[in-house]
Design a protein around this motif. Sequence first.
Motif, PDB file in Angstrom:
ATOM      1  N   ASN A  49      87.138 -23.447  70.558  1.00 43.86           N
ATOM      2  CA  ASN A  49      85.674 -23.394  70.657  1.00 43.86           C
ATOM      3  C   ASN A  49      85.204 -22.911  72.027  1.00 43.86           C
ATOM      4  O   ASN A  49      84.228 -23.418  72.591  1.00 43.86           O
ATOM      5  CB  ASN A  49      85.055 -24.765  70.351  1.00 43.86           C
ATOM      6  CG  ASN A  49      85.277 -25.168  68.906  1.00 43.86           C
ATOM      7  OD1 ASN A  49      85.094 -24.358  68.001  1.00 43.86           O
ATOM      8  ND2 ASN A  49      85.693 -26.398  68.682  1.00 43.86           N
ATOM      9  N   TYR A  50      85.898 -21.923  72.562  1.00 47.09           N
ATOM     10  CA  TYR A  50      85.577 -21.366  73.878  1.00 47.09           C
ATOM     11  C   TYR A  50      84.289 -20.542  73.840  1.00 47.09           C
ATOM     12  O   TYR A  50      83.536 -20.511  74.815  1.00 47.09           O
ATOM     13  CB  TYR A  50      86.752 -20.502  74.340  1.00 47.09           C
ATOM     14  CG  TYR A  50      86.532 -19.714  75.612  1.00 47.09           C
ATOM     15  CD1 TYR A  50      86.369 -20.358  76.842  1.00 47.09           C
ATOM     16  CD2 TYR A  50      86.509 -18.322  75.588  1.00 47.09           C
ATOM     17  CE1 TYR A  50      86.189 -19.635  78.010  1.00 47.09           C
ATOM     18  CE2 TYR A  50      86.329 -17.584  76.759  1.00 47.09           C
ATOM     19  CZ  TYR A  50      86.173 -18.240  77.958  1.00 47.09           C
ATOM     20  OH  TYR A  50      85.990 -17.520  79.108  1.00 47.09           O
ATOM     21  N   PHE A  51      84.023 -19.917  72.704  1.00 47.13           N
ATOM     22  CA  PHE A  51      82.869 -19.031  72.584  1.00 47.13           C
ATOM     23  C   PHE A  51      81.655 -19.775  72.020  1.00 47.13           C
ATOM     24  O   PHE A  51      81.786 -20.809  71.363  1.00 47.13           O
ATOM     25  CB  PHE A  51      83.225 -17.843  71.680  1.00 47.13           C
ATOM     26  CG  PHE A  51      84.390 -17.034  72.186  1.00 47.13           C
ATOM     27  CD1 PHE A  51      84.231 -16.138  73.239  1.00 47.13           C
ATOM     28  CD2 PHE A  51      85.651 -17.179  71.626  1.00 47.13           C
ATOM     29  CE1 PHE A  51      85.302 -15.397  73.720  1.00 47.13           C
ATOM     30  CE2 PHE A  51      86.736 -16.438  72.098  1.00 47.13           C
ATOM     31  CZ  PHE A  51      86.562 -15.553  73.148  1.00 47.13           C
ATOM     32  N   ASP A  52      80.474 -19.223  72.266  1.00 50.36           N
ATOM     33  CA  ASP A  52      79.248 -19.831  71.750  1.00 50.36           C
ATOM     34  C   ASP A  52      79.223 -19.791  70.222  1.00 50.36           C
ATOM     35  O   ASP A  52      78.757 -20.720  69.571  1.00 50.36           O
ATOM     36  CB  ASP A  52      78.010 -19.099  72.298  1.00 50.36           C
ATOM     37  CG  ASP A  52      77.867 -19.270  73.800  1.00 50.36           C
ATOM     38  OD1 ASP A  52      78.534 -20.165  74.365  1.00 50.36           O
ATOM     39  OD2 ASP A  52      77.100 -18.498  74.414  1.00 50.36           O
ATOM     40  N   ASP A  53      79.694 -18.672  69.662  1.00 47.75           N
ATOM     41  CA  ASP A  53      79.726 -18.485  68.208  1.00 47.75           C
ATOM     42  C   ASP A  53      81.113 -17.964  67.845  1.00 47.75           C
ATOM     43  O   ASP A  53      81.386 -16.766  67.921  1.00 47.75           O
ATOM     44  CB  ASP A  53      78.641 -17.489  67.780  1.00 47.75           C
ATOM     45  CG  ASP A  53      78.502 -17.369  66.265  1.00 47.75           C
ATOM     46  OD1 ASP A  53      79.514 -17.573  65.568  1.00 47.75           O
ATOM     47  OD2 ASP A  53      77.402 -17.024  65.793  1.00 47.75           O
ATOM     48  N   ASN A  54      81.998 -18.865  67.481  1.00 48.52           N
ATOM     49  CA  ASN A  54      83.394 -18.503  67.245  1.00 48.52           C
ATOM     50  C   ASN A  54      83.583 -17.645  66.004  1.00 48.52           C
ATOM     51  O   ASN A  54      84.453 -16.767  65.981  1.00 48.52           O
ATOM     52  CB  ASN A  54      84.238 -19.779  67.168  1.00 48.52           C
ATOM     53  CG  ASN A  54      84.299 -20.489  68.511  1.00 48.52           C
ATOM     54  OD1 ASN A  54      84.942 -20.039  69.440  1.00 48.52           O
ATOM     55  ND2 ASN A  54      83.582 -21.606  68.615  1.00 48.52           N
ATOM     56  N   ARG A  56      81.376 -15.452  64.849  1.00 50.35           N
ATOM     57  CA  ARG A  56      80.947 -14.110  65.254  1.00 50.35           C
ATOM     58  C   ARG A  56      82.014 -13.443  66.117  1.00 50.35           C
ATOM     59  O   ARG A  56      82.267 -12.248  66.000  1.00 50.35           O
ATOM     60  CB  ARG A  56      79.622 -14.190  66.011  1.00 50.35           C
ATOM     61  CG  ARG A  56      79.085 -12.850  66.504  1.00 50.35           C
ATOM     62  CD  ARG A  56      77.816 -13.019  67.320  1.00 50.35           C
ATOM     63  NE  ARG A  56      78.052 -13.851  68.512  1.00 50.35           N
ATOM     64  CZ  ARG A  56      77.079 -14.339  69.277  1.00 50.35           C
ATOM     65  NH1 ARG A  56      75.822 -14.108  68.988  1.00 50.35           N
ATOM     66  NH2 ARG A  56      77.368 -15.081  70.337  1.00 50.35           N
ATOM     67  N   ASN A 130      71.732 -12.113  72.280  1.00 55.57           N
ATOM     68  CA  ASN A 130      72.342 -13.386  71.880  1.00 55.57           C
ATOM     69  C   ASN A 130      73.861 -13.362  72.048  1.00 55.57           C
ATOM     70  O   ASN A 130      74.508 -14.413  72.093  1.00 55.57           O
ATOM     71  CB  ASN A 130      72.007 -13.708  70.417  1.00 55.57           C
ATOM     72  CG  ASN A 130      70.519 -13.956  70.209  1.00 55.57           C
ATOM     73  OD1 ASN A 130      69.825 -14.363  71.136  1.00 55.57           O
ATOM     74  ND2 ASN A 130      70.029 -13.702  69.005  1.00 55.57           N
ATOM     75  N   HIS A 132      75.376 -11.840  74.639  1.00 50.26           N
ATOM     76  CA  HIS A 132      75.719 -11.528  76.033  1.00 50.26           C
ATOM     77  C   HIS A 132      76.721 -12.514  76.649  1.00 50.26           C
ATOM     78  O   HIS A 132      77.691 -12.106  77.299  1.00 50.26           O
ATOM     79  CB  HIS A 132      74.442 -11.488  76.886  1.00 50.26           C
ATOM     80  CG  HIS A 132      74.636 -10.782  78.185  1.00 50.26           C
ATOM     81  ND1 HIS A 132      73.655 -10.713  79.153  1.00 50.26           N
ATOM     82  CD2 HIS A 132      75.693 -10.104  78.706  1.00 50.26           C
ATOM     83  CE1 HIS A 132      74.097 -10.017  80.187  1.00 50.26           C
ATOM     84  NE2 HIS A 132      75.343  -9.646  79.944  1.00 50.26           N
ATOM     85  N   ASN A 133      76.521 -13.792  76.445  1.00 49.83           N
ATOM     86  CA  ASN A 133      77.406 -14.782  77.058  1.00 49.83           C
ATOM     87  C   ASN A 133      78.831 -14.666  76.519  1.00 49.83           C
ATOM     88  O   ASN A 133      79.809 -14.692  77.279  1.00 49.83           O
ATOM     89  CB  ASN A 133      76.868 -16.195  76.826  1.00 49.83           C
ATOM     90  CG  ASN A 133      77.558 -17.221  77.715  1.00 49.83           C
ATOM     91  OD1 ASN A 133      77.769 -16.993  78.908  1.00 49.83           O
ATOM     92  ND2 ASN A 133      77.933 -18.346  77.134  1.00 49.83           N
ATOM     93  N   ASP A 134      78.968 -14.492  75.194  1.00 43.78           N
ATOM     94  CA  ASP A 134      80.299 -14.345  74.605  1.00 43.78           C
ATOM     95  C   ASP A 134      80.930 -13.012  75.000  1.00 43.78           C
ATOM     96  O   ASP A 134      82.158 -12.915  75.143  1.00 43.78           O
ATOM     97  CB  ASP A 134      80.225 -14.462  73.077  1.00 43.78           C
ATOM     98  CG  ASP A 134      80.211 -15.916  72.615  1.00 43.78           C
ATOM     99  OD1 ASP A 134      80.495 -16.798  73.449  1.00 43.78           O
ATOM    100  OD2 ASP A 134      79.928 -16.166  71.427  1.00 43.78           O
ATOM    101  N   LYS A 137      82.512 -13.555  78.194  1.00 42.78           N
ATOM    102  CA  LYS A 137      83.733 -14.360  78.069  1.00 42.78           C
ATOM    103  C   LYS A 137      84.913 -13.515  77.604  1.00 42.78           C
ATOM    104  O   LYS A 137      86.035 -13.690  78.089  1.00 42.78           O
ATOM    105  CB  LYS A 137      83.493 -15.521  77.093  1.00 42.78           C
ATOM    106  CG  LYS A 137      82.605 -16.621  77.674  1.00 42.78           C
ATOM    107  CD  LYS A 137      82.408 -17.758  76.680  1.00 42.78           C
ATOM    108  CE  LYS A 137      81.558 -18.867  77.299  1.00 42.78           C
ATOM    109  NZ  LYS A 137      81.356 -19.986  76.359  1.00 42.78           N
TER     110      LYS A 137
END
Length: 250
Positions: A49-54, A56, A130, A132-134, A137
């Motif tokens: 669960n490192y990403f905001d939307d795993n 996606r 939406n 951008h953060n992932d 990463k």
Amino acid sequence: MKPIHTIDDVIIVLQDIINESIENKSPLGYFAALYQKVTIKVKEGIQNNYFDDNQRMEKLDVIFAKRYIDAYYGYKNNTPISSSWKKAFSISNNYWYIVLQHLLVGMNAHINLDLGIAAAVVSKEQNIQNLHNDFNKINEILSSLVNEVEDDLSKVYPFLKKILKLTRKVDDFLIDFSMELARNGAWSFAVELANTSESNYEKFIEKRDKIITEKADLIISPGLIPQLIFMIIRISERGTVAQKIEDLTN
């Protein structure tokens, strides 16, 4: 080629490319070995669960990987592929390029072109911001592996990094793979592409592809003196192509 729907499918197909490259003693396997490492790290990130939307992120990873895999099989089957990938694959039949050159020219096509396209596609009909953060990463994962490979090769060739800095062009190319610049350049392209009309979509990609193809020349043809030094390094490389591919998978 096997159908690709999940990140596990990607890992399996990459292993097929690695196996084929080992069997054929082809330098094309260098990038495949590195890329499988990237994919495994992304898979671990999704599982943790490192990403905001795993969910996606797995979809993005599949779209991203398929661009490389389709280019690889397109090149093997002599069907049209992006010019940046064509340039990257073109050095595979030339003895004189060192492992790092093979890796960087592949990263150039995949990070600077394919990653932005994958980000735009996965964000279709949504606000790309939406993502951008992932996106940052996944770039951190890519950047960490670039540094890891450079460090691994520098252990084999202690003077490699100094040699790469003999010309500013080569140094600038390597710096361009640092987290900040790779992130900013690929993200800017992704945002512009996501906001491009359908009628201009392919033209915009072609324009970017041309720029990235020209960037590849910085590593393929860095100038007479660096290339001569690379040739000396190449002669001193230990192990067969197959052994070097296997080393990169470890």
